[in-house]
Design an enzyme around this catalytic site. Structure first.
Site, PDB file in Angstrom:
ATOM      1  N   HIS A  21       0.860  -1.179   0.000  1.00  0.00           N
ATOM      2  CA  HIS A  21       0.000   0.000   0.000  1.00  0.00           C
ATOM      3  C   HIS A  21       0.898   1.232   0.000  1.00  0.00           C
ATOM      4  O   HIS A  21       2.128   1.120  -0.024  1.00  0.00           O
ATOM      5  CB  HIS A  21      -0.989  -0.020   1.164  1.00  0.00           C
ATOM      6  N   HIS A  24       4.061   1.581   2.319  1.00  0.00           N
ATOM      7  CA  HIS A  24       5.313   0.946   1.902  1.00  0.00           C
ATOM      8  C   HIS A  24       6.010   1.795   0.840  1.00  0.00           C
ATOM      9  O   HIS A  24       7.223   1.980   0.864  1.00  0.00           O
ATOM     10  CB  HIS A  24       5.054  -0.440   1.296  1.00  0.00           C
ATOM     11  N   CYS A 133       2.218  -9.034  14.681  1.00  0.00           N
ATOM     12  CA  CYS A 133       3.514  -8.397  14.954  1.00  0.00           C
ATOM     13  C   CYS A 133       4.657  -9.404  14.904  1.00  0.00           C
ATOM     14  O   CYS A 133       5.810  -9.006  14.836  1.00  0.00           O
ATOM     15  CB  CYS A 133       3.527  -7.755  16.335  1.00  0.00           C
ATOM     16  N   LYS A 305      -3.831   5.149  10.818  1.00  0.00           N
ATOM     17  CA  LYS A 305      -2.622   4.677  10.170  1.00  0.00           C
ATOM     18  C   LYS A 305      -2.993   3.837   8.954  1.00  0.00           C
ATOM     19  O   LYS A 305      -3.903   3.021   8.993  1.00  0.00           O
ATOM     20  CB  LYS A 305      -1.804   3.828  11.145  1.00  0.00           C
TER      21      LYS A 305
HETATM   22 ZN   LIG Z   1       0.159  -6.975  16.681  1.00  0.00          ZN
END
Ligand SMILES: [Zn+2]
Length: 523
Positions: A21, A24, A133, A305
């Site tokens: 997107h 990046h 993550c 974000k």
């Molecule tokens: Zn996470």
């Protein structure tokens, strides 16, 4: 970098879990402008980007799509990540994939060295793990879920539930390095920037470091731990090493010695990995820490974000298909202060395209070339001594001033500021032409010397702009350079003395650098 050392710059390697997107692409263009600037200045420049292809998240995505993780990675790299670089005109010198032998083999070499040196031990770990993550989370990193996840603890970044995992793993003695890291941040305040990110990193390390679990036994999509093949290497430990393996660590000592250390451009959300874990790993291996870790801000769309998971992801082609790659590059680097969060909107993009690129720079170039064609039949007139006034001297002075100011901004990675300084020349040249009125001078034969001097000054000015803007808007700069009959390619012109460029005797017709765009009502 006038000390003769190399300028090695990297982007994070991007996770092939999904397609790119504009977040990046923003990181890529920022690193690209820095690389192009240094390359054009004659510095020994090397620009690395690539893809991160291991880990549980990739395995799950591939399985859900009915393919092997390697097939999934191959497809995403070929269909999405490599094409992204062409879409936004990236000039990378290398592209590393973490599934390549040159990487895998030397990750094992690095790990074995740390093991042999006593920095790795076996232990048991229990904690909350976020697959998004790929990281164990502290309780302070978790928030209460809402909606379908009500009553559960979710990752503050991903808003998805975490898993309670218990593993017998290999651990890296990262806690040994807290003091040395704090000393590093103290001695080299530039090591982590900008200041907001630096403060966050320093207070994180001051709270003390725990050892890092660096292997996984619950899945097998990763690099095998060399002394125990029932474990694969933790994906971040694997990924961070790309900056070394691509630069020749373990395979080409001479290259590694020349290039290392690197400047890492990363999003601020992954600054902790780059400014804490990575230098600790390097210190343990007896290697130099990075030159700098720079955590840029987030792109916000509607205040959130930019990310696919939040459904606000915008594909870079949605912008380049209409506005072109130059406008993409210019817009994000000009409109957002590098290092801070910035909002993207179609209205702002469209307004800046029209006002700054089409009317400000593009129209200036077209008018100057057209006037030389009309009044001098395309032959660039020489300035006439005696007809030079303070107005011309001011323009020449501005060319030197903005070149030095932009170069100093680039040294501080203040890309937005470099562009703003260069734009002072765009604005001054436009003002100069309005004031000097060459079209009026052309009507009066007694003003022939002034007309020649004014157009010579204007041609010199737009040539300097072509040289200075080449790292930012490479396509437009190349077209302008050709129209000015510039020697060689514009990328070959020493950028730190941009005003000294050498041009041909004649101008050639110049198509509109930034043509008018009829923008439909974009959402
Ligand atoms: Zn996470």
């Amino acid at each position: 970098m006038s000390d003769g050392s190399s300028f090695y710059i990297t982007t994070p390697i991007f996770y092939v879990n999904d397609v790119p997107h504009i977040g990046h692409a923003y990181t890529e263009v920022a690193a690209d402008v820095l690389a192009r600037w240094h390359r054009q200045a004659g510095d020994d420049t090397w620009f690395l980007t690539g893809t991160d292809e291991h880990g549980q998240k990739i395995l799950r995505t591939a399985t859900a799509n009915g393919v092997t993780p390697k097939q999934w990675a191959d497809k995403l790299v070929a269909e999405a990540w490599e094409p992204l670089l062409a879409t936004i005109d990236i000039s990378n010198d290398d592209f590393i994939r973490t599934t390549e032998p040159r990487h895998e083999k030397n990750v094992q070499l690095f790990l074995q060295r740390l093991y042999d040196a006593g920095y790795i031990y076996t232990g048991e770990y229990e904690g909350y793990y976020c697959v998004g993550c790929e990281e164990y989370k502290q309780l302070s990193d978790l928030v209460d879920g809402t909606g379908q996840y009500e009553g559960q603890l979710v990752c503050a970044i991903h808003s998805k539930p975490v898993e309670l995992l218990k593993e017998r793993n290999y651990f890296f003695r990262m806690s040994d390095f807290a003091e040395r890291l704090l000393a590093l941040y103290e001695e080299r305040p530039d090591f982590v920037q900008p200041e907001s990110v630096r403060n966050e990193i320093v207070s994180f390390v001051r709270r003390g470091l725990t050892d890092l679990s660096i292997s996984r036994q619950t899945f097998d999509w990763g690099i095998k731990v060399p002394w125990d093949e029932s474990h694969v290497v933790y994906v971040w430990f694997d990924a961070l090493l790309n900056y070394a393996t691509a630069a020749g660590y373990g395979s080409d000592d001479e290259k590694f010695a020349r290039l290392w250390p690197a400047t890492h451009i990363v999003g601020k959300d992954i600054a902790r990995f780059h400014a804490v874990i990575w230098p600790a790993m390097l210190l343990a291996a007896g290697l130099e820490v990075p030159r700098q870790v720079y955590g840029h801000g987030w792109l916000l769309v509607g205040g959130e974000k930019m990310s696919k998971s939040k459904l606000t992801g915008i594909a870079p082609e949605q912008i380049t298909d209409t506005f072109g790659s130059d406008a993409f590059r210019y817009y994000f680097l000009r409109a957002i202060n590098f290092g801070q969060d910035g909002s993207f909107s179609w209205e702002d993009l469209s307004a800046r395209y029209q006002a700054e690129l089409a009317n400000g720079f593009g129209n200036l170039a077209s008018r100057v070339v057209a006037m030389v064609t009309r009044y001098f039949d395309g032959a660039v007139p020489a300035a006439v001594e005696g007809a030079v006034t303070d107005a011309e001297r001011r323009i020449r002075e501005t060319e030197r001033r903005v070149t030095a100011a932009a170069d100093s901004a680039i040294d501080r990675l203040a890309v937005h500021e470099a562009i703003a300084r260069i734009w002072e020349l765009v604005d001054e040249l436009n003002g100069y032409i309005t004031e000097q009125e060459p079209w009026a001078l052309a009507k009066d034969p007694a003003q022939a010397a002034r007309l020649a001097t004014v157009l010579n000054t204007a041609v010199r000015g737009i040539g300097t702009l072509a040289v200075l803007l080449s790292p930012v808007v490479p396509e437009a700069a190349a077209k302008l350079w050709t129209a000015l009959g510039g020697a060689g390619t514009v990328q070959q012109q020493p950028i730190r003395s941009a005003w000294e460029w050498e041009g041909g005797a004649r101008v050639e017709p110049l198509e509109a650098l930034f043509p008018r765009i009829e923008v439909e009502a974009t959402a």
